[in-house]
Motif scaffolding. Structure first.
Motif, mmCIF file in Angstrom:
data_model
loop_
_atom_site.group_PDB
_atom_site.id
_atom_site.type_symbol
_atom_site.label_atom_id
_atom_site.label_comp_id
_atom_site.label_asym_id
_atom_site.label_seq_id
_atom_site.Cartn_x
_atom_site.Cartn_y
_atom_site.Cartn_z
ATOM 1 N N VAL A 317 59.503 37.953 44.230
ATOM 2 C CA VAL A 317 59.237 36.657 43.726
ATOM 3 C C VAL A 317 60.052 35.546 44.491
ATOM 4 O O VAL A 317 59.622 34.166 45.029
ATOM 5 C CB VAL A 317 59.418 36.321 42.275
ATOM 6 N N GLU A 318 61.273 35.997 44.900
ATOM 7 C CA GLU A 318 62.168 34.917 45.460
ATOM 8 C C GLU A 318 62.205 34.837 47.049
ATOM 9 O O GLU A 318 62.873 33.960 47.556
ATOM 10 C CB GLU A 318 63.733 35.494 45.132
ATOM 11 N N ILE A 319 61.127 35.717 47.610
ATOM 12 C CA ILE A 319 61.131 35.744 49.048
ATOM 13 C C ILE A 319 60.402 34.416 49.687
ATOM 14 O O ILE A 319 59.529 33.650 48.921
ATOM 15 C CB ILE A 319 60.029 36.674 49.653
ATOM 16 N N GLU A 320 61.080 33.818 50.615
ATOM 17 C CA GLU A 320 60.849 32.443 51.220
ATOM 18 C C GLU A 320 61.501 31.297 50.118
ATOM 19 O O GLU A 320 60.844 30.164 50.385
ATOM 20 C CB GLU A 320 59.179 32.455 51.782
ATOM 21 N N GLN A 321 62.006 31.872 49.185
ATOM 22 C CA GLN A 321 62.477 30.660 48.276
ATOM 23 C C GLN A 321 64.082 30.596 48.408
ATOM 24 O O GLN A 321 64.775 29.757 48.808
ATOM 25 C CB GLN A 321 62.036 31.098 46.732
ATOM 26 N N THR A 322 64.662 31.916 48.078
ATOM 27 C CA THR A 322 66.061 32.080 48.066
ATOM 28 C C THR A 322 66.466 33.169 48.781
ATOM 29 O O THR A 322 67.756 33.416 49.441
ATOM 30 C CB THR A 322 66.724 32.383 46.535
ATOM 31 N N ILE A 323 65.617 33.887 49.433
ATOM 32 C CA ILE A 323 65.641 34.999 50.291
ATOM 33 C C ILE A 323 64.727 35.113 51.467
ATOM 34 O O ILE A 323 63.523 34.534 50.876
ATOM 35 C CB ILE A 323 66.016 36.583 49.702
ATOM 36 N N THR A 324 64.946 35.662 52.321
ATOM 37 C CA THR A 324 64.022 35.623 53.741
ATOM 38 C C THR A 324 63.013 36.997 53.411
ATOM 39 O O THR A 324 61.892 36.946 53.934
ATOM 40 C CB THR A 324 64.680 35.734 54.925
ATOM 41 N N THR A 325 63.646 38.058 52.966
ATOM 42 C CA THR A 325 62.635 39.437 53.134
ATOM 43 C C THR A 325 63.261 40.046 51.848
ATOM 44 O O THR A 325 64.000 39.759 51.123
ATOM 45 C CB THR A 325 62.925 40.029 54.236
ATOM 46 N N TRP A 326 62.438 41.115 51.477
ATOM 47 C CA TRP A 326 62.759 42.076 50.097
ATOM 48 C C TRP A 326 64.284 42.799 50.869
ATOM 49 O O TRP A 326 64.738 42.986 51.768
ATOM 50 C CB TRP A 326 61.699 43.129 50.259
ATOM 51 N N LYS A 625 55.027 39.930 35.203
ATOM 52 C CA LYS A 625 54.531 40.380 33.966
ATOM 53 C C LYS A 625 55.638 41.171 33.216
ATOM 54 O O LYS A 625 55.761 41.042 31.902
ATOM 55 C CB LYS A 625 53.272 41.415 34.028
ATOM 56 N N ASP A 626 56.252 41.851 33.939
ATOM 57 C CA ASP A 626 57.520 42.543 33.227
ATOM 58 C C ASP A 626 58.773 41.658 32.770
ATOM 59 O O ASP A 626 59.018 41.134 33.443
ATOM 60 C CB ASP A 626 58.052 43.721 34.313
ATOM 61 N N PRO A 627 58.979 41.810 31.373
ATOM 62 C CA PRO A 627 59.889 40.751 31.117
ATOM 63 C C PRO A 627 61.319 40.994 31.691
ATOM 64 O O PRO A 627 62.102 39.988 31.595
ATOM 65 C CB PRO A 627 60.187 41.313 29.441
ATOM 66 N N ARG A 628 61.598 42.329 32.170
ATOM 67 C CA ARG A 628 62.822 42.550 32.580
ATOM 68 C C ARG A 628 63.057 41.760 33.888
ATOM 69 O O ARG A 628 64.004 41.441 34.522
ATOM 70 C CB ARG A 628 63.035 44.149 33.086
ATOM 71 N N VAL A 629 61.669 41.531 34.612
ATOM 72 C CA VAL A 629 61.795 40.716 35.921
ATOM 73 C C VAL A 629 62.214 39.276 35.736
ATOM 74 O O VAL A 629 62.863 38.462 36.373
ATOM 75 C CB VAL A 629 60.319 40.868 36.449
ATOM 76 N N LEU A 632 65.755 38.575 34.851
ATOM 77 C CA LEU A 632 66.357 38.675 36.041
ATOM 78 C C LEU A 632 66.302 37.362 36.823
ATOM 79 O O LEU A 632 67.451 36.528 37.066
ATOM 80 C CB LEU A 632 66.069 39.880 36.912
ATOM 81 N N LEU A 633 65.154 36.708 36.857
ATOM 82 C CA LEU A 633 64.984 35.435 37.437
ATOM 83 C C LEU A 633 65.710 34.352 36.871
ATOM 84 O O LEU A 633 66.007 33.427 37.506
ATOM 85 C CB LEU A 633 63.326 35.299 37.584
ATOM 86 N N ALA A 634 65.617 34.537 35.534
ATOM 87 C CA ALA A 634 66.277 33.576 34.626
ATOM 88 C C ALA A 634 67.748 33.517 34.882
ATOM 89 O O ALA A 634 68.348 32.392 34.905
ATOM 90 C CB ALA A 634 66.055 33.790 33.205
ATOM 91 N N LYS A 640 61.468 29.785 41.655
ATOM 92 C CA LYS A 640 61.023 28.723 42.224
ATOM 93 C C LYS A 640 59.471 28.968 42.801
ATOM 94 O O LYS A 640 58.414 28.187 42.667
ATOM 95 C CB LYS A 640 61.739 28.011 43.498
ATOM 96 N N GLY A 641 59.044 30.275 43.082
ATOM 97 C CA GLY A 641 57.861 30.899 43.525
ATOM 98 C C GLY A 641 56.619 30.583 42.255
ATOM 99 O O GLY A 641 55.451 30.582 42.607
#
Length: 766
Positions: A317-326, A625-629, A632-634, A640-641
């Motif tokens: 979800v963070e690719i091209e937001q806070t990181i460039t690739t996985w 969809k996974d609440p664990r995801v 982590l984002l929180a 931002k994605g």
């Protein structure tokens, strides 16, 4: 001087094969002596200790003294001077000259600690095998592990890329190798480990032009390991592998995921386990896939969306937001190298014959067994039983003059049919109608609507007001008058008492004969289209429809700067809503419907097909969809994605509107709901589309009227700043009810519309 030294070093960058000198050969001796004349050459000679270890490994039962070793070494080398025994290996890129045993003795001694996990016979069998490795991140780890164990006799390594500093979190190399081709870096490291190990470099990577050469030149590959990034090459190498009956391994650097495809045993096996079924495998077409959108149908089955770890999903979800690739970690890459090399060896030794996808997930195998809190977001609500509704109805009508004449049954059902077409937040349909004593009672079925987002039921009051508006419009069509008493008692459940009369009146209604025709045509339109300015007359009519409810006002923003500011505020609010644990739960468990069958079964919620989102955005929704995801984002203050869908919607809007009422009260939100429906029906008449975007005002209400209760501190702080900006766009909001925030647009009619609960589910009688 610096320029000259840089050029000298650059000239060495093309070298990756060591020179081997056997001094019994006169030509080698001459070249060796010429090297020694160079003062910059570093010389390493540990041949005596190598011979000592060789003799020790051949005599495991004996305890030899230093004198014994000296005698046996002398016997072993015979008349050959020790300086000439074995081989001198010269590594030009580091200017090191190293004295080592010759090939057979070197291999024997270097692999002696493998016995008997790998027997001598097995070692000899492995030495006949050829392995191709495509991609040199995990591929570097695999290649080095294979070389360490001597798990094959030849490696063909392919990668077009050069080493960069951000590779060095997972690729073991030195900073002096920055800018070096990855193939050469790996070949050098293997050569420094074992100068007799054969490595063939394909430094242009794998292409359609060279793939046959990669698989077949100087003998067909016995196995290929795919660790490349390109979808086209992943598919191309499997097509070629299947054609030549070569097994394929792939490790994904996440959860220890290992793919095995035994095309050697199953020549007709579909590639990627058949998960690409229905997609074209024509390489001419695949090679033209450029965008992430085009590649997505192939990448999903290859990566295994449902089996990714929470951290990998959150990172995507963070690719091209806070990181460039996985992301890839050294631990995962190292583990992947071990898993792949081990499986490769077992395949070669006929110890493993299966195909499939396997997981060596260390977090599952070595789990944190601490008890984790179980959060239950289900809110207990008293059900609206007939007895309970009768009790509230009796209380509400005590002392009330009940002169109500029910219309004919068919007409009454038509009125209720119109009412159930009203909009509601998340299409939760929070209404329950109850007939008793010739009166119709509107109840708030909080079991259907109570959520974190619906602070103090304000979104439900808007929906219930809209339902009453539709009911009265339909009644007027049949020349039936309604006497509506909202909030007759102090109860969150009983919203209105409705009495019928045969004396129709348009008192309080707005353009009823016109708007009633639009009830069945009205819909939420989330489709995107070009930003088109609304006609002045249309805006005038929309404002008039809202203003026909006393105190209601439509605030509309069409200015580019205001729209840009609102895009930021509204999309940020949508992101925060998704990052909130309870908001996330409600979206995925109460609101979103993934397909038409799901929508028809529940007859509520929002069908994903109405969102006008790209497949990649659907994938994004599934990733989180996974609440664990989301947790982590929180924690990372990311996500931002998650703003992209809202931003695109606003970018295509003709305007952003806010309906306000004089006060923040249940009655104002109820009447505001009637204003919302009037405007929406008018918009339908004018062929102007609407889409509610309520995350901002609902959370602002919690912030301003509930002191942000239930919001984490960082969300409370961000919503506070967002509301300050919101007030600058819409000044003068203090004390008012911010009823409904929405976008207006000109867009094609959606092909998918929301379902409604059948009347039998929302109507009771006694």
């Amino acid at each position: 001087m610096l320029t000259e030294r840089l050029q000298f070093t650059k000239n060495l960058n093309e070298l990756y094969v060591p020179s081997l000198f056997r001094l019994a050969d006169s030509g080698d001796l001459k070249a060796f002596n010429e090297l020694l004349a160079n003062d910059s050459i570093m010389v390493f000679d540990e041949i005596y200790d190598q011979l000592r270890e060789l003799i020790k490994s051949r005599n495991p039962k004996q305890k030899l003294t230093a004198a014994d070793y000296e005698l046996r070494i002398a016997q072993h080398i015979g008349s050959t001077p020790i300086t000439e025994y074995g081989v001198w290996a010269y590594y030009p890129w580091s200017q090191r000259l190293v004295h080592i045993l010759d090939k057979e003795e070197f291999i024997e001694l270097r692999t002696s600690a493998n016995k008997n996990k790998i027997t001598i016979a097995e070692r000899e069998r492995l030495a006949t095998k050829k392995v191709g490795v495509i991609g040199l991140s995990v591929g570097q780890s695999v290649s080095m592990t294979l070389a360490l164990e001597r798990g094959c006799g030849e490696l063909r390594i392919a990668d077009f890329d050069r080493l960069e500093l951000n590779n060095m979190n997972r690729i073991r190399t030195g900073v002096h190798n920055l800018g070096l081709l990855k193939t050469y870096a790996v070949a050098r490291e293997i050569a420094e480990l074992d100068p007799y190990f054969k490595v063939v470099c394909f430094s242009e990577g794998i292409t359609e032009a060279n793939i046959h050469q990669f698989f077949t030149e100087n003998g067909k590959l016995d196995l290929v390991i795919d660790e490349c990034d390109g979808v086209n090459i992943k598919i191309l190498c499997r097509i070629k592998a299947r054609e030549l009956n070569v097994p394929v391994l792939m490790e994904a650097s996440d959860r220890g995921t290992l793919d095995v495809e035994r095309f050697d045993l199953e020549p007709d096996r579909p590639i990627i386990h058949g998960w690409l079924e229905g997609l074209t495998l024509d390489f001419e077409i695949i090679n033209k896939l450029k965008t992430a959108e085009e590649k997505l149908p192939y990448m999903l089955p290859i990566s295994g969306l449902d089996t990714l770890s929470p951290r990998m999903k959150a990172s995507m979800v963070e690719i091209e937001q806070t990181i460039t690739t996985w992301p890839q970690l050294a631990t995962a890459v190292t583990l992947g190298g071990a898993l792949t090399a081990d499986t490769c060896r077992r395949i070669f030794l006929d110890q493993f014959t299966n195909s499939g996808r396997y997981f060596i997930d260390l977090e599952e195998l070595i789990p944190d067994t601490r008890e984790k809190p179980v959060i239950n977001y289900h809110i207990e609500e008293q059900p609206l039983t007939v007895d309970y509704m009768n009790e509230l109805a009796a209380e509400a009508t005590a002392g009330m003059q009940l002169h109500s004449e029910l219309p004919e049954r068919a007409v009454l059902m038509e009125l209720l049919e119109a009412a159930r077409q009203a909009p509601s937040a998340g299409n939760n349909q929070p209404w329950k109608w109850h007939l008793t004593n010739s009166c119709l009672f509107l109840f708030h079925d909080r079991i259907r609507s109570v959520t974190f987002g619906d602070f103090e039921d304000i979104a439900s009051y808007v929906a219930l007001g809209a339902a009453v508006e539709n009911l009265e419009l339909a009644a007027h069509k049949h020349h039936i008058g309604l006497d509506i008493t909202p909030f007759p008692i102090d109860s969150k459940k009983l919203i209105a008492v409705i009495r019928f009369s045969k004396e129709a009146t348009a008192n309080g209604l707005y353009m009823p004969d016109e708007l009633v025709k639009e009830i069945g045509n009205r819909f939420t339109n989330r489709n995107l289209g070009p930003r088109v300015a609304l006609e002045a007359d249309a805006i005038t009519q929309l404002r008039a429809a809202v203003a026909s409810i006393p105190g209601a006002e439509l605030l509309l923003k069409e200015d580019e700067a205001d729209m840009a500011e609102l895009a930021d505020i509204m999309s940020s609010s949508e992101r925060l809503r998704m990052l909130h644990a309870e908001g996330h739960y409600e979206f995925y468990n109460k609101e979103v419907r993934w397909d038409d069958e799901h929508s028809r079964t529940t007859a509520d919620g929002i069908d994903i097909g109405t969102l006008d989102v790209k497949p990649s955005e659907v994938v994004g929704l599934k990733l989180v969809k996974d609440p664990r995801v989301v947790a982590l984002l929180a924690e990372w203050r990311g996500g931002k994605g998650l703003e992209s869908i809202a931003r695109k919607a606003i970018a295509s809007a003709s305007g952003i509107g806010l309906i306000v009422m004089p006060k923040y009260s249940p009655l104002d939100y109820f009447m505001g709901g009637r204003a919302v429906e009037r405007m929406w029906l008018m918009a339908s008449k004018l062929n102007v589309s609407m889409q509610p975007m309520l995350a901002a005002p609902l959370h602002f209400a919690r912030l301003n009227h509930g002191n942000g209760e239930g919001l984490p501190d960082f969300m409370k702080e961000e919503f506070t700043e967002l509301y300050k900006r919101f007030e600058r766009v819409f000044p003068g909001l203090e004390g008012k009810g911010e009823i409904f925030l929405f976008r207006l647009c000109i867009a094609k009619t959606p092909s998918v519309k929301s379902y409604r609960l059948p009347l039998v589910n929302i109507l009771t009688e006694s």
